[in-house]
Design an enzyme around this catalytic site. Structure first.
Site, mmCIF file in Angstrom:
data_model
loop_
_atom_site.group_PDB
_atom_site.id
_atom_site.type_symbol
_atom_site.label_atom_id
_atom_site.label_comp_id
_atom_site.label_asym_id
_atom_site.label_seq_id
_atom_site.Cartn_x
_atom_site.Cartn_y
_atom_site.Cartn_z
ATOM 1 N N ASP A 160 -2.668 7.439 10.089
ATOM 2 C CA ASP A 160 -2.498 7.700 8.741
ATOM 3 C C ASP A 160 -3.630 8.673 8.474
ATOM 4 O OD1 ASP A 160 -1.477 7.830 6.154
ATOM 5 O OD2 ASP A 160 -1.734 5.350 5.951
ATOM 6 N N HIS A 170 -6.431 2.683 5.934
ATOM 7 C CA HIS A 170 -7.352 2.529 4.693
ATOM 8 C C HIS A 170 -7.175 1.194 3.856
ATOM 9 C CE1 HIS A 170 -3.126 2.807 2.988
ATOM 10 N NE2 HIS A 170 -3.098 3.694 3.651
ATOM 11 N N HIS A 183 -4.052 2.010 -1.070
ATOM 12 C CA HIS A 183 -2.656 1.605 -1.558
ATOM 13 C C HIS A 183 -2.276 0.755 -0.384
ATOM 14 C CE1 HIS A 183 -2.140 5.249 0.962
ATOM 15 N NE2 HIS A 183 -0.865 4.600 1.117
ATOM 16 N N GLU A 241 -1.702 -2.222 4.773
ATOM 17 C CA GLU A 241 -1.049 -1.624 5.576
ATOM 18 C C GLU A 241 -1.351 -2.004 7.019
ATOM 19 O OE1 GLU A 241 -0.526 2.521 5.171
ATOM 20 O OE2 GLU A 241 0.144 2.234 2.966
#
Length: 267
Positions: free
Chosen positions: A8, A105, A117, A135
């Protein structure tokens, strides 16, 4: 050794603003390059530890960020999105020895990263069995359904702390620390070295010790930023509208959690 790398961008060194993660913004190319360099560093570390087959998932936004010309010969890459519920670990299967997460993150609702997020900016908070979900958590659980351990994670300090709570044996490297809408970051050179060395060291450890035990049942709760999205998502089979912008879903199969996440989130 066969290694899967999911990459990511919001946990890469230096990144601070959504403009820097947007391929249509002039600030994006610098962080596209850093994302690529951190992935290459992970590949180098894996090769040094004995990996001969590496599959990379470009897992940010369009799925078309990494400069493929910079990848080592032993690597393959998944670009774009197939629509499979395993999402950021698409094509992961039981044949892999380890999963490495690069540039990840903090979760939605956390303050460890100004870009925190979980899967969508429409999610205010996601919980699995009452625990806030990132995630990292979603895809670590997905890997666990296949018997594949997460060996190493890079990203912000808040995420790395959450990783250690799940399993302290998993290797981590913190690239940055969120301070409100700002970040305090290591240099790209330091991040790349930390990832290279961290992946190398982690893959030489006892990978079995990095596995997690999945619960027997799962309760998924998604709180949306917009109550309209909660109402619409409540029509997903098995979902319930719990009020307060939140839906709930229960299952004994984590694949069904990932399927529900796939079909109840709207960008």
């Amino acid at each position: 050794m066969k290694v899967y790398i999911s990459a990511d961008i919001e946990g890469t060194a230096g990144i601070t603003h959504w403009d820097e993660a947007d391929r249509n913004n002039p600030a994006y190319p610098e962080f596209r390059e850093e994302m690529t360099r951190e992935v290459v560093a992970a590949c180098d570390g894996a090769v040094a530890a004995g990996a001969t087959d590496i599959l990379i998932k470009d897992a940010h936004d369009s799925g078309r960020n990494i400069y493929v010309s910079q990848l080592p010969e032993c690597a393959r890459i998944v670009r774009g999105w197939s629509g499979h519920p395993y999402s950021m670990v698409q094509e992961l299967d039981e044949s892999f020895d380890a999963l490495v997460l690069v540039g990840y993150h903090s979760r939605a609702g956390a303050e460890g990263n100004p870009l925190a997020h979980t899967m969508s900016l429409n999610v205010a908070e996601m919980r699995i069995n009452g625990e806030p979900a990132s995630e990292f958590m979603l895809h670590t659980y997905a890997a666990a359904t296949l018997g594949v351990p997460v060996a190493f994670v890079s990203g912000d300090e808040g995420l790395c702390a959450d990783v250690k709570k799940v399993n302290p044996k998993i290797g981590t490297f913190a690239t940055s620390r969120g301070v409100g809408p700002s970040s305090v970051s290591v240099s790209p050179a330091r991040a790349q070295r930390g990832i290279r060395e961290g992946v190398n060291a982690a893959l030489q450890e006892d990978l079995a010790s990095m596995k997690i035990r999945l619960p027997n049942a799962f309760t998924l709760q998604i709180k949306y930023t917009n109550p309209v999205n909660a109402y619409q998502a409540s029509f997903y089979p098995g979902a319930k509208h719990l009020g307060d912008r939140t839906i709930g879903f229960e299952t004994g199969d984590f694949f069904e959690v990932m399927r529900a996440v796939k079909f109840t989130l709207r960008d």
